[in-house]
Design a protein around this motif. Structure first.
Motif, PDB file in Angstrom:
ATOM      1  N   HIS A   9       1.209   5.321  -2.005  1.00 60.02           N
ATOM      2  CA  HIS A   9       0.616   6.302  -2.927  1.00 60.02           C
ATOM      3  C   HIS A   9       1.705   6.925  -3.786  1.00 60.02           C
ATOM      4  O   HIS A   9       2.048   8.095  -3.634  1.00 60.02           O
ATOM      5  CB  HIS A   9      -0.146   7.353  -2.132  1.00 60.02           C
ATOM      6  CG  HIS A   9      -1.296   6.789  -1.367  1.00 60.02           C
ATOM      7  ND1 HIS A   9      -2.505   6.479  -1.953  1.00 60.02           N
ATOM      8  CD2 HIS A   9      -1.422   6.437  -0.061  1.00 60.02           C
ATOM      9  CE1 HIS A   9      -3.324   5.974  -1.043  1.00 60.02           C
ATOM     10  NE2 HIS A   9      -2.691   5.926   0.123  1.00 60.02           N
TER      11      HIS A   9
ATOM     12  N   GLU B 199      -8.684   3.017  -2.653  1.00 58.47           N
ATOM     13  CA  GLU B 199      -8.842   3.014  -1.218  1.00 58.47           C
ATOM     14  C   GLU B 199     -10.168   3.659  -0.855  1.00 58.47           C
ATOM     15  O   GLU B 199     -10.486   4.758  -1.312  1.00 58.47           O
ATOM     16  CB  GLU B 199      -7.662   3.789  -0.595  1.00 58.47           C
ATOM     17  CG  GLU B 199      -7.679   3.870   0.887  1.00 58.47           C
ATOM     18  CD  GLU B 199      -6.326   4.416   1.405  1.00 58.47           C
ATOM     19  OE1 GLU B 199      -5.419   4.686   0.603  1.00 58.47           O
ATOM     20  OE2 GLU B 199      -6.207   4.562   2.626  1.00 58.47           O
TER      21      GLU B 199
ATOM     22  N   ASP C  72       2.326   2.976   3.135  1.00 60.23           N
ATOM     23  CA  ASP C  72       1.410   4.110   2.974  1.00 60.23           C
ATOM     24  C   ASP C  72       2.166   5.371   2.544  1.00 60.23           C
ATOM     25  O   ASP C  72       1.722   6.483   2.789  1.00 60.23           O
ATOM     26  CB  ASP C  72       0.611   4.381   4.257  1.00 60.23           C
ATOM     27  CG  ASP C  72      -0.677   5.159   3.990  1.00 60.23           C
ATOM     28  OD1 ASP C  72      -1.159   5.137   2.842  1.00 60.23           O
ATOM     29  OD2 ASP C  72      -1.184   5.810   4.927  1.00 60.23           O
TER      30      ASP C  72
ATOM     31  N   HIS D 222       0.846  -1.197   0.000  1.00 61.94           N
ATOM     32  CA  HIS D 222       0.000   0.000   0.000  1.00 61.94           C
ATOM     33  C   HIS D 222       0.883   1.250   0.000  1.00 61.94           C
ATOM     34  O   HIS D 222       1.478   1.597   1.023  1.00 61.94           O
ATOM     35  CB  HIS D 222      -0.906   0.004   1.237  1.00 61.94           C
ATOM     36  CG  HIS D 222      -1.958   1.076   1.203  1.00 61.94           C
ATOM     37  ND1 HIS D 222      -3.269   0.815   0.839  1.00 61.94           N
ATOM     38  CD2 HIS D 222      -1.906   2.399   1.473  1.00 61.94           C
ATOM     39  CE1 HIS D 222      -3.970   1.933   0.899  1.00 61.94           C
ATOM     40  NE2 HIS D 222      -3.164   2.913   1.280  1.00 61.94           N
TER      41      HIS D 222
ATOM     42  N   HIS E  15     -11.428   7.854  -1.617  1.00 64.50           N
ATOM     43  CA  HIS E  15     -10.903   7.816  -0.244  1.00 64.50           C
ATOM     44  C   HIS E  15     -11.691   8.758   0.677  1.00 64.50           C
ATOM     45  O   HIS E  15     -11.982   9.894   0.290  1.00 64.50           O
ATOM     46  CB  HIS E  15      -9.440   8.257  -0.314  1.00 64.50           C
ATOM     47  CG  HIS E  15      -8.648   8.016   0.909  1.00 64.50           C
ATOM     48  ND1 HIS E  15      -8.932   8.612   2.122  1.00 64.50           N
ATOM     49  CD2 HIS E  15      -7.543   7.251   1.128  1.00 64.50           C
ATOM     50  CE1 HIS E  15      -8.045   8.213   3.020  1.00 64.50           C
ATOM     51  NE2 HIS E  15      -7.194   7.390   2.437  1.00 64.50           N
TER      52      HIS E  15
ATOM     53  N   HIS F 131      -5.934  -1.640   5.600  1.00 63.72           N
ATOM     54  CA  HIS F 131      -4.604  -1.077   5.492  1.00 63.72           C
ATOM     55  C   HIS F 131      -4.261  -0.259   6.743  1.00 63.72           C
ATOM     56  O   HIS F 131      -5.135   0.282   7.403  1.00 63.72           O
ATOM     57  CB  HIS F 131      -4.508  -0.273   4.186  1.00 63.72           C
ATOM     58  CG  HIS F 131      -4.235   1.160   4.344  1.00 63.72           C
ATOM     59  ND1 HIS F 131      -2.977   1.633   4.591  1.00 63.72           N
ATOM     60  CD2 HIS F 131      -5.050   2.227   4.323  1.00 63.72           C
ATOM     61  CE1 HIS F 131      -3.044   2.943   4.698  1.00 63.72           C
ATOM     62  NE2 HIS F 131      -4.277   3.327   4.556  1.00 63.72           N
TER      63      HIS F 131
HETATM   64 ZN    ZN Z   1      -3.522   4.983   1.721  1.00 63.68          ZN
END
Ligand code: ZN
Length: 253
Positions: free
Chosen positions: A8, A92, A201, A6, A62, A151
């Motif tokens: 970005h 997400e 993350d 996970h 998200h 997550h």
């Molecule tokens: Zn995330």
């Protein structure tokens, strides 16, 4: 080989040195990256990264960006899934109870995405902050066929096992590197070897010792070492378990 389950990597924080960031990750054995979509506006950047052989992607809306989402975005998500079979998961998406004022809208958006994941038989990538019990209750009602990832899990052993019982796995990231995370440490020790994946993350969730800095996938090595210490196993064993579980969850070869 480690997978960052996970991160970005589409975010503008990486615009200046994205290639170097991939290179630093590869140099320490991180060979694959799961990049989740967050807003409709950012999906094209995620889809572009998804053309790389070492990147797997998901698309979603998200809860952190409620101000940016629009009424028609769920319909756009349906169309994007139709157009892009390379999208391996939905998310997400989820609930962030720190933002109380938008909770009703968050649930409506989350429910719509969960139903879509169910109809497409896709795993779900879930962001769940201060909402573990309510989210696991909802997942139990829905009975999603492909499970998914909770997550950046930061809950108790009991909360972790509620998700595992529903066919989900928990994502372990920077939170495990902080000594104050005693409850999370107990959860990490209680997990079965196929119940977790490692993640960063990035660019968020800085590790202990790196507060205030941009996070990046190369640092997953420290997460792996911490999880290994907590579980009394070798880092190699933890990496192998996490990678096998990420492959199974997202259908990677
Ligand atoms: Zn995330």
């Amino acid at each position: 080989m480690l997978i960052d389950a996970h991160c970005h990597l589409d975010f503008p924080e990486f615009d200046d040195d994205r290639d170097a960031m991939f290179e630093r990750a590869r140099a320490v054995g991180v060979g694959h990256f799961m990049v989740p979509g967050t807003t409709r506006e950012r999906w094209p950047a995620v889809l572009a990264l998804g053309k790389r052989a070492d990147v797997t992607i998901s698309l979603g809306l998200h809860p952190y960006f409620m101000d940016e989402h629009q009424e028609r975005d769920v319909e756009a998500l349906v169309q994007a899934l139709d157009a892009h079979p390379e999208v391996r998961a939905l998310g997400e998406c989820g609930i962030d109870a720190r933002f109380e004022e938008s909770l009703d809208a968050q649930w409506a958006l989350f429910n719509a995405q969960l139903r879509l994941a169910k109809s497409r038989q896709l795993p779900v990538v879930i962001h769940c902050v201060h909402a573990n019990d309510k989210v696991s209750q909802r997942l139990r009602q829905l009975d999603l066929p492909a499970g998914g990832l909770i997550h950046a899990f930061a809950g108790s052993p009991d909360q972790a096992w509620k998700f595992l019982d529903l066919g989900f796995v928990v994502g372990l990231g920077g939170a495990v590197t902080y000594e104050r995370a005693q409850r999370l440490w107990r959860a990490v020790k209680s997990l079965p070897e196929d119940g977790f994946v490692l993640e960063t993350d990035s660019p968020d969730m800085p590790l202990c010792g790196h507060q205030g800095q941009r996070n990046e996938p190369a640092r997953i090595v420290q997460v792996c070492e911490m999880v290994a210490t907590l579980r009394g196993e070798t880092a190699e064993a933890i990496a192998a378990q996490s990678t096998a579980t990420a492959r199974r969850l997202f259908g990677l070869s």
